[in-house]
Design an enzyme around this catalytic site. Sequence first.
Site, PDB file in Angstrom:
ATOM      1  N   ARG A 270       2.233  -3.144  -7.792  1.00 31.23           N
ATOM      2  CA  ARG A 270       3.531  -2.358  -7.757  1.00 31.23           C
ATOM      3  C   ARG A 270       5.291  -2.701  -7.754  1.00 31.23           C
ATOM      4  O   ARG A 270       5.700  -1.621  -8.205  1.00 31.23           O
ATOM      5  CB  ARG A 270       3.400  -1.515  -6.559  1.00 31.23           C
TER       6      ARG A 270
ATOM      7  N   LYS B  83      -5.728   7.945 -10.286  1.00 32.32           N
ATOM      8  CA  LYS B  83      -6.646   5.989 -10.359  1.00 32.32           C
ATOM      9  C   LYS B  83      -7.961   6.156  -9.526  1.00 32.32           C
ATOM     10  O   LYS B  83      -9.178   5.383 -10.193  1.00 32.32           O
ATOM     11  CB  LYS B  83      -5.594   4.960 -10.393  1.00 32.32           C
TER      12      LYS B  83
ATOM     13  N   ARG C 216      -4.734  12.222   4.551  1.00 36.60           N
ATOM     14  CA  ARG C 216      -4.059  11.216   4.755  1.00 36.60           C
ATOM     15  C   ARG C 216      -2.533  12.298   4.544  1.00 36.60           C
ATOM     16  O   ARG C 216      -2.018  12.815   4.070  1.00 36.60           O
ATOM     17  CB  ARG C 216      -3.913  11.029   3.076  1.00 36.60           C
TER      18      ARG C 216
ATOM     19  N   ARG D  15       7.274   8.444  -2.746  1.00 35.72           N
ATOM     20  CA  ARG D  15       6.622   7.771  -3.161  1.00 35.72           C
ATOM     21  C   ARG D  15       6.471   8.024  -4.821  1.00 35.72           C
ATOM     22  O   ARG D  15       7.187   6.967  -5.749  1.00 35.72           O
ATOM     23  CB  ARG D  15       5.694   8.577  -3.299  1.00 35.72           C
TER      24      ARG D  15
ATOM     25  N   ARG E 179      -4.778  17.836  -2.774  1.00 35.67           N
ATOM     26  CA  ARG E 179      -5.739  16.308  -2.268  1.00 35.67           C
ATOM     27  C   ARG E 179      -5.099  16.706  -0.487  1.00 35.67           C
ATOM     28  O   ARG E 179      -6.213  15.918   0.417  1.00 35.67           O
ATOM     29  CB  ARG E 179      -4.982  15.026  -2.730  1.00 35.67           C
TER      30      ARG E 179
HETATM   31  P1  ADP Z   1      -0.991   6.630  -4.312  1.00 32.88           P
HETATM   32  O1  ADP Z   1      -0.858   6.079  -5.929  1.00 32.88           O
HETATM   33  O2  ADP Z   1      -1.555   7.816  -3.795  1.00 32.88           O
HETATM   34  O3  ADP Z   1       0.151   6.978  -3.769  1.00 32.88           O
HETATM   35  P2  ADP Z   1      -2.041   4.571  -2.567  1.00 32.88           P
HETATM   36  O4  ADP Z   1      -3.099   4.710  -1.547  1.00 32.88           O
HETATM   37  O5  ADP Z   1      -2.548   3.675  -3.890  1.00 32.88           O
HETATM   38  O6  ADP Z   1      -1.593   5.882  -2.710  1.00 32.88           O
HETATM   39  O7  ADP Z   1      -1.376   3.535  -1.610  1.00 32.88           O
HETATM   40  C1  ADP Z   1      -0.846   4.686  -0.294  1.00 32.88           C
HETATM   41  C2  ADP Z   1       0.911   3.885   0.038  1.00 32.88           C
HETATM   42  O8  ADP Z   1       0.507   2.451   0.517  1.00 32.88           O
HETATM   43  C3  ADP Z   1       1.491   3.571  -0.462  1.00 32.88           C
HETATM   44  O9  ADP Z   1       3.152   4.630  -0.520  1.00 32.88           O
HETATM   45  C4  ADP Z   1       2.729   2.501  -0.501  1.00 32.88           C
HETATM   46  O10 ADP Z   1       3.496   2.444   0.936  1.00 32.88           O
HETATM   47  C5  ADP Z   1       1.643   1.685  -0.612  1.00 32.88           C
HETATM   48  N1  ADP Z   1       0.826   0.357  -1.153  1.00 32.88           N
HETATM   49  C6  ADP Z   1      -0.299   0.633  -1.504  1.00 32.88           C
HETATM   50  N2  ADP Z   1      -0.186  -0.458  -2.519  1.00 32.88           N
HETATM   51  C7  ADP Z   1       0.869  -0.858  -2.745  1.00 32.88           C
HETATM   52  C8  ADP Z   1       1.678  -2.603  -2.924  1.00 32.88           C
HETATM   53  N3  ADP Z   1       0.777  -3.111  -4.416  1.00 32.88           N
HETATM   54  N4  ADP Z   1       2.768  -2.596  -3.135  1.00 32.88           N
HETATM   55  C9  ADP Z   1       2.842  -2.322  -1.733  1.00 32.88           C
HETATM   56  N5  ADP Z   1       2.855  -0.823  -0.758  1.00 32.88           N
HETATM   57  C10 ADP Z   1       1.081  -0.303  -1.839  1.00 32.88           C
END
Ligand code: ADP
Length: 195
Positions: free
Chosen positions: A89, A14, A134, A146, A128
Amino acid sequence: MFNLILFGPPGSGKGTQSERLISQFGLKHLSTGDLLRSELSRQTPLGVEAKSFMDKGMLVPDEVVIGMISSALDSNPEANGFLFDGFPRTEAQAEALDKLLKLKQTEISLVLSLIVTEEELVKRLLGRGKTSGRSDDVDENIIRARITEYHKKTSAVADYYKKFDKVVEIKGEGTVDEIFDSLSAEIEKRMYIGQ
Ligand code: ADP
């Protein structure tokens, strides 16, 4: 306005595709992951609260991310459209987003859902983790957590938008260019007629 959700599990590409799509189509990028990491690095109270969830691979509470998106929408009144990345999400977030957009007399135009196998996801995220800095990408247990959160709470978001016939599935494996071309083709089909 053209409002796009780029949807898919962690590691589905994404972030990479968002960067290219926003410059191609002039959309404003709203990534909840990036917004949360920025809060975290500034050690704001929101960032400190979010960290405890992110470190375990769990979702941050809905009201936290909904509030963050709401202010991001308000601070970009001139945008031609938004690309939502990593949001919504949960079904509650999707419903809240619909309401926020309705207040602005707009709606979600399209949901592009990237499909990638689980083994490929884990491989990409561990890769990554070697360079991204990260902490949630380094530990395979956090990565699996996750992906489990994704299956438990996030995959329902696609079903929510399917009810409104807004979802198109895109193969998320292949070269970055190939995937970008498939995504762009779907946007172009809709962007200039429906706007
Ligand atoms: P990835 O899609 O690679 O898991 P992101 O950078 O989108 O990583 O998100 C990292 C973390 O941030 C997630 O594992 C979660 O803990 C939190 N997070 C991100 N977006 C949301 C959301 N919309 N609702 C709840 N938690 C979120």
